[in-house]
Design an enzyme around this catalytic site. Structure first.
Site, PDB file in Angstrom:
ATOM      1  N   ASN A 150      42.769  13.400  15.626  1.00 13.47           N
ATOM      2  CA  ASN A 150      41.586  13.248  14.776  1.00 13.47           C
ATOM      3  C   ASN A 150      41.724  13.836  13.369  1.00 13.47           C
ATOM      4  OD1 ASN A 150      41.506  15.817  15.915  1.00 13.47           O
ATOM      5  ND2 ASN A 150      39.292  15.943  15.692  1.00 13.47           N
ATOM      6  N   LYS A 173      54.942  18.079  17.773  1.00  6.99           N
ATOM      7  CA  LYS A 173      54.659  16.830  18.491  1.00  6.99           C
ATOM      8  C   LYS A 173      53.251  16.342  18.159  1.00  6.99           C
ATOM      9  CE  LYS A 173      52.674  15.184  22.261  1.00  6.99           C
ATOM     10  NZ  LYS A 173      52.419  13.879  21.722  1.00  6.99           N
ATOM     11  N   GLY A 226      43.497  20.113  21.149  1.00  4.24           N
ATOM     12  CA  GLY A 226      43.244  18.881  21.893  1.00  4.24           C
ATOM     13  C   GLY A 226      42.148  19.097  22.908  1.00  4.24           C
ATOM     14  N   GLY A 231      44.529  21.402  27.527  1.00  5.54           N
ATOM     15  CA  GLY A 231      44.675  22.801  27.102  1.00  5.54           C
ATOM     16  C   GLY A 231      44.776  23.742  28.289  1.00  5.54           C
ATOM     17  N   GLN A 329      38.914   5.189  23.499  1.00  2.00           N
ATOM     18  CA  GLN A 329      37.862   6.065  22.975  1.00  2.00           C
ATOM     19  C   GLN A 329      36.559   5.281  22.828  1.00  2.00           C
ATOM     20  OE1 GLN A 329      38.292   9.509  22.393  1.00  2.00           O
ATOM     21  NE2 GLN A 329      36.070   9.463  22.220  1.00  2.00           N
ATOM     22  N   GLU A 380      31.336  16.816  25.991  1.00  2.00           N
ATOM     23  CA  GLU A 380      31.835  16.351  24.698  1.00  2.00           C
ATOM     24  C   GLU A 380      32.134  14.858  24.765  1.00  2.00           C
ATOM     25  OE1 GLU A 380      35.832  17.420  23.348  1.00  2.00           O
ATOM     26  OE2 GLU A 380      34.942  17.931  21.418  1.00  2.00           O
ATOM     27  N   GLU A 459      43.164  30.450  14.180  1.00  2.33           N
ATOM     28  CA  GLU A 459      44.058  29.727  13.277  1.00  2.33           C
ATOM     29  C   GLU A 459      43.553  29.914  11.845  1.00  2.33           C
ATOM     30  OE1 GLU A 459      46.127  26.309  14.771  1.00  2.33           O
ATOM     31  OE2 GLU A 459      44.324  25.754  15.859  1.00  2.33           O
TER      32      GLU A 459
HETATM   33  P1  NAD Z   1      44.524  15.398  24.121  1.00  2.00           P
HETATM   34  O1  NAD Z   1      44.323  16.706  24.803  1.00  2.00           O
HETATM   35  O2  NAD Z   1      44.543  14.172  24.939  1.00  2.00           O
HETATM   36  O3  NAD Z   1      45.937  15.420  23.355  1.00  2.00           O
HETATM   37  C1  NAD Z   1      46.274  16.416  22.424  1.00  2.00           C
HETATM   38  C2  NAD Z   1      47.792  16.510  22.332  1.00  2.00           C
HETATM   39  O4  NAD Z   1      48.308  16.984  23.584  1.00  2.00           O
HETATM   40  C3  NAD Z   1      48.476  15.173  22.067  1.00  2.00           C
HETATM   41  O5  NAD Z   1      49.573  15.371  21.202  1.00  2.00           O
HETATM   42  C4  NAD Z   1      48.936  14.772  23.448  1.00  2.00           C
HETATM   43  O6  NAD Z   1      50.032  13.890  23.443  1.00  2.00           O
HETATM   44  C5  NAD Z   1      49.332  16.120  24.034  1.00  2.00           C
HETATM   45  N1  NAD Z   1      49.378  16.162  25.500  1.00  2.00           N
HETATM   46  C6  NAD Z   1      48.708  15.369  26.379  1.00  2.00           C
HETATM   47  N2  NAD Z   1      49.033  15.714  27.650  1.00  2.00           N
HETATM   48  C7  NAD Z   1      49.905  16.744  27.567  1.00  2.00           C
HETATM   49  C8  NAD Z   1      50.592  17.548  28.527  1.00  2.00           C
HETATM   50  N3  NAD Z   1      50.432  17.349  29.827  1.00  2.00           N
HETATM   51  N4  NAD Z   1      51.394  18.548  28.092  1.00  2.00           N
HETATM   52  C9  NAD Z   1      51.549  18.775  26.780  1.00  2.00           C
HETATM   53  N5  NAD Z   1      50.941  18.044  25.818  1.00  2.00           N
HETATM   54  C10 NAD Z   1      50.124  17.046  26.202  1.00  2.00           C
HETATM   55  O7  NAD Z   1      43.446  15.332  22.954  1.00  2.00           O
HETATM   56  P2  NAD Z   1      43.183  14.144  21.920  1.00  2.00           P
HETATM   57  O8  NAD Z   1      42.553  13.022  22.653  1.00  2.00           O
HETATM   58  O9  NAD Z   1      44.404  13.868  21.088  1.00  2.00           O
HETATM   59  O10 NAD Z   1      42.132  14.830  20.935  1.00  2.00           O
HETATM   60  C11 NAD Z   1      40.774  14.912  21.235  1.00  2.00           C
HETATM   61  C12 NAD Z   1      40.412  16.298  21.714  1.00  2.00           C
HETATM   62  O11 NAD Z   1      40.852  17.269  20.797  1.00  2.00           O
HETATM   63  C13 NAD Z   1      38.917  16.519  21.827  1.00  2.00           C
HETATM   64  O12 NAD Z   1      38.583  17.133  23.054  1.00  2.00           O
HETATM   65  C14 NAD Z   1      38.590  17.472  20.682  1.00  2.00           C
HETATM   66  O13 NAD Z   1      37.487  18.285  20.841  1.00  2.00           O
HETATM   67  C15 NAD Z   1      39.837  18.237  20.559  1.00  2.00           C
HETATM   68  N6  NAD Z   1      39.977  18.823  19.230  1.00  2.00           N
HETATM   69  C16 NAD Z   1      39.767  20.152  19.083  1.00  2.00           C
HETATM   70  C17 NAD Z   1      39.873  20.755  17.840  1.00  2.00           C
HETATM   71  C18 NAD Z   1      39.655  22.218  17.682  1.00  2.00           C
HETATM   72  O14 NAD Z   1      40.216  22.788  16.777  1.00  2.00           O
HETATM   73  N7  NAD Z   1      38.884  22.864  18.508  1.00  2.00           N
HETATM   74  C19 NAD Z   1      40.221  19.981  16.739  1.00  2.00           C
HETATM   75  C20 NAD Z   1      40.418  18.619  16.910  1.00  2.00           C
HETATM   76  C21 NAD Z   1      40.314  18.047  18.176  1.00  2.00           C
END
Ligand code: NAD
Length: 479
Positions: A150, A173, A226, A231, A329, A380, A459
């Site tokens: 995002n 990554k 993410g 996480g 999405q 969310e 951060e």
């Molecule tokens: P996601 O968790 O699906 O993916 C995030 C990253 O993790 C991607 O690069 C993905 O390829 C990687 N990933 C996925 N599975 C993994 C695994 N098993 N091991 C290691 N890495 C893996 O999230 P998304 O769909 O890309 O982003 C949306 C989410 O991010 C939302 O929940 C949003 O709230 C969150 N977000 C949080 C912040 C913040 O700072 N708090 C900022 C932006 C987005």
């Protein structure tokens, strides 16, 4: 011919084991590029390159680090229109928003260029005679940076810049939906004067590339942004091998509107915070908690403003709300609209898939009046969907604001200094906004949340040193 986004490993561009395709969510006939996808072995080769570069980069002078980061920052700023265009095309936020993000990424590199010259340390007298004590910060070693789609320039920037400023080597990554932005950043870094292996880009899936990074014993620390689900899995795996972890995850951010607030301005903040960037911000105002005496008036203002928003192609002048990033999405957003209706939330506007001259993932921003326990008011959505929630008074509004598993950002609109001050102290969130939208933060101060939103040190800003360094205490006999 489509651009081919490659990995950058050990100072060289590499093709992938397989190929993926990056689409423009505003126009699915427009292919942004093909991208390399790594397997575990290719990811491990990037990790080894980062291990081998640790000594060279970890012992580099502050001046050299300053020059590298300053170069990247200057180029991002100089090319913000071009990079913003790529970003808008690949992720779908509007062009002005995307140019703003490219500029912000540049500012972050500039900030950490300065921080590289100011790595803090302390020298103290010992409690024992004839002994000096020094407390210094050293690099962690190899850090893996895993980012969402995002903010495909700004989030990588706020991880890569401090990681390098404090002398770590990096394997980055990006999310699979935005390989072009990750590649563009890596392309600039490839010309910045880093030793080979100090910065590596590996494109590909979370399961292959991400998991390999998380599980590798050669990776000293992981910074992840993410979803909560991913996480938490990363936290469990990394903790099991005692790697340092920083997580930034979801949000369900409240914006409280009190009866004494200038309502027009509060509605502007609410619309901006809830729907701009297509609601795809972890800091989006998804719960609009409004004091009873002004609830109906505010709801009507919001209904009118939400309906008037212009949804369209991200690169078209006049578009206020771009498309959703992907089909998955969009489906998720539409399913939450259906859940809201099914649960009996009162629908006020939007929530429909839209057709535009180009085929893309368009949806009209959705507005509901919801009860606090309904799913659309608790989970969310990560799309343009906001809930209005009625509060009896300020205390009730504060309790509702804090009644969430998340704790990223909380906002209040009020003319009362006393209530604003009370809210700043008692909102259970890492960031608080007074008479401002919940989304929209500065690049030089800490970013992060509490509860399920974050884990580990903050951060950005000077606080980034807490994650990207390890502290050493040295004692020296002076006599
Ligand atoms: P996601 O968790 O699906 O993916 C995030 C990253 O993790 C991607 O690069 C993905 O390829 C990687 N990933 C996925 N599975 C993994 C695994 N098993 N091991 C290691 N890495 C893996 O999230 P998304 O769909 O890309 O982003 C949306 C989410 O991010 C939302 O929940 C949003 O709230 C969150 N977000 C949080 C912040 C913040 O700072 N708090 C900022 C932006 C987005």
């Amino acid at each position: 011919m489509a651009t081919h986004f490659k990995h950058f490993i050990n100072g060289r561009w590499e093709t992938g084991v397989t190929l993926g395709v990056s689409e423009n969510p505003s126009d699915l006939s427009d292919i942004v590029g093909e991208f390399a996808r790594a397997d575990a072995a290719q990811t491990e080769s990037a990790i080894r390159a980062a291990v081998d570069a640790r000594e060279a980069w970890g012992s580099s002078t502050p001046q050299r680090r300053f020059e590298v980061l300053d170069f990247v920052g200057s180029e991002l700023l100089a090319r913000k229109e071009e990079l913003g265009t790529l970003l808008a095309r690949e992720e779908g936020k509007t062009l002005p928003e995307a140019i703003g993000e490219a500029a912000r990424a540049g500012m972050i590199f500039k900030f950490f260029a300065g921080e590289a010259l100011r790595i803090p340390g302390e020298r103290l007298a010992s409690v024992r005679p004839g002994v000096d004590v020094e407390v210094t910060r050293e690099p962690l070693g190899v850090v893996a940076l895993i980012t969402p789609w995002n903010f495909p320039l700004a989030i990588p920037a706020w991880k890569i810049a401090p990681a390098l400023a404090y002398g770590n080597t990096v394997v980055f990554k990006p999310a699979e939906l935005v390989p072009g932005c990750g590649w563009a950043l890596a392309e600039i870094l490839s010309r910045a004067g880093l030793p080979a292996g100090a910065f590596n880009l590996v494109l590909g899936s979370g399961r292959r590339v991400g998991q390999t990074l998380v599980e590798s014993p050669l990776v000293d620390a992981i910074s992840f942004t993410g979803s909560v689900t991913v996480g938490e899995a990363i936290l469990a795996a990394a903790s099991a091998r005692r790697a340092k972890v920083q997580l930034e995850m979801g949000g369900k951010n409240p914006l409280v509107v009190l009866a004494d607030a200038p309502l027009e301005r509060a509605a502007e903040h609410a619309v901006q915070g809830a729907f701009y960037s297509t609601g795809q911000r972890c800091t989006a105002s998804s719960r609009l908690i409004v004091e009873a005496p002004v609830f109906d008036r505010f709801a009507e203002l919001m209904r009118q403003r939400t309906r008037a928003l212009v949804v369209g192609h991200a690169l078209e002048r006049g578009t206020q709300i771009g498309p959703v990033v992907s089909r998955e999405q969009l489906e998720q957003d539409l399913s939450y609209v259906a859940i809201g209706r099914h649960e009996g939330a009162e629908w006020l506007a939007g929530g429909e898939a839209l057709e535009r001259p180009t085929r893309g993932h368009y949806i009209s921003p959705a507005l509901f009046v919801a009860q606090p326990k309904q799913r659309i008011a608790r989970e969310e959505v990560f799309g343009p969907l906001a809930c209005l929630i009625r509060a009896d008074d300020y205390e009730h509004a504060l309790a509702l604001a804090n009644d969430t598993p998340f704790g990223l950002c909380a906002g209040i609109c009020t003319d009362s200094l006393a209530k604003a001050t009370h809210f700043k102290r008692h909102a259970q969130a890492g960031m608080v906004m007074v008479n401002l939208p919940t989304a929209g933060v500065d690049p030089h101060v800490p970013f992060g949340g509490r509860k399920a939103s974050s884990h580990g040190p903050r951060e950005q800003g000077r606080h980034a040193a807490e994650f990207y360094t390890t502290v050493k205490t040295a004692y020296t006999a002076t006599g």
